[in-house]
Design an enzyme around this catalytic site. Structure first.
Site, PDB file in Angstrom:
ATOM      1  CE1 TYR A  39      -6.365  31.941   3.586  1.00  0.00           C
ATOM      2  CE2 TYR A  39      -7.269  31.187   1.504  1.00  0.00           C
ATOM      3  CZ  TYR A  39      -7.340  32.012   2.603  1.00  0.00           C
ATOM      4  OH  TYR A  39      -8.377  32.903   2.728  1.00  0.00           O
ATOM      5  CG  HIS A  97      -4.763  37.587   3.613  1.00  0.00           C
ATOM      6  ND1 HIS A  97      -4.314  36.305   3.429  1.00  0.00           N
ATOM      7  CD2 HIS A  97      -6.002  37.461   4.149  1.00  0.00           C
ATOM      8  CE1 HIS A  97      -5.239  35.448   3.834  1.00  0.00           C
ATOM      9  NE2 HIS A  97      -6.268  36.130   4.279  1.00  0.00           N
TER      10      HIS A  97
END
Length: 267
Positions: A39, A97
């Site tokens: 991110y 992730h």
């Protein structure tokens, strides 16, 4: 340690935008913050937390290890760098992730490193994200189901992921729903609006409450303080069995997070 039911997501939020979102979220009552290495906002999340009046001991922080950091001894150093950015000695939860693309890094290697990170006290719990049933079975075989705190996957009224959800329930494995509002696509849905109207609630409340009532955790994001506060109210909304059944009819298999280079064969 259980996974809190409702938190604040930070996907797609960067710079001052994510600082403001986290600051406002903490101010209106959020105590769960979800971020990830990819991110590119961990430092800003850490800054917003440091600048707030909320004690670190009251917070539940989640970050996620990116696929580039799975092999060659990279995972633990990358997590330590995440902790530095977040200005903390440990996070409450660390997730893989996405599964390693094409199985380039053996799962036993990166899950083993994640378990070692927990043993070193860098994270309170560990888990996975975007794992299908086959991958979950492999992960359970490596770690044991009790070691996997959650599988964070896309679930919304338009993508209900029922086959995966049924398997998770059979295994006693918790699911965290991301994109529960489908990037806002579900908000104008007439069924959700009608159900919400009967409760004096918004369609967002209904979608979030639908997920919460199934036992999922949810991590909606927003850049608007009013929406952040509004989303918290979903915890107080109880849908009837008939209303839950109506939301169930909205499933259309519409998946929004499906990167070709990362996504497994979905169930």
């Amino acid at each position: 340690m259980s996974i809190p039911a409702l938190g604040l997501g930070t996907f797609r939020l960067k710079g001052q935008t994510v600082i403001d979102s986290v600051r406002n979220g903490l101010d209106v009552g959020y105590r769960v913050i979800d971020t990830a290495q990819i991110y590119d906002n961990e430092a800003e999340v850490g800054q917003a937390i440091a600048d707030s009046a909320v004690p670190r001991s009251e917070l539940f922080l989640t970050t996620k290890i990116w696929v580039d950091n799975f092999g060659e001894g990279k995972l633990i150093p990358s997590l330590k760098e995440s902790l530095r950015k977040l200005r903390t000695d440990a996070v409450e939860l660390t997730l893989i992730h996405w599964p390693s693309p094409g199985g380039a890094v053996p799962m036993a290697e990166y899950l083993g490193a994640l378990a070692e990170a927990k043993a070193q006290g860098l994270t309170g719990q560990i888990g996975v994200s975007n794992f299908n049933i086959a991958l979950l079975k492999e992960a359970i075989g490596i770690l044991g189901v009790e070691a996997i705190a959650t599988n964070q996957v896309e679930i919304s009224p338009y993508l209900q992921n029922r086959t995966l959800a049924a398997f998770a329930r059979e295994q006693g494995l918790h699911l965290t729903s991301y994109m529960t509002l489908a990037y806002g696509k579900v908000l104008p849905d007439p069924v959700l609006r009608e159900i919400g109207g009967a409760h004096g609630a918004s369609s967002a409340h209904v979608a979030l409450a639908w997920a919460l009532q199934q036992g999922y955790s949810v991590i909606p994001s927003s850049t608007k303080r009013a929406n952040l506060l509004d989303n918290l109210k979903a915890q107080a909304l109880h849908l009837s069995e008939a209303e839950m059944a109506r939301v169930a009819t909205l499933d259309r298999g519409e998946r929004l997070a499906n990167p070709a280079s990362l996504a497994p064969a979905w169930d």
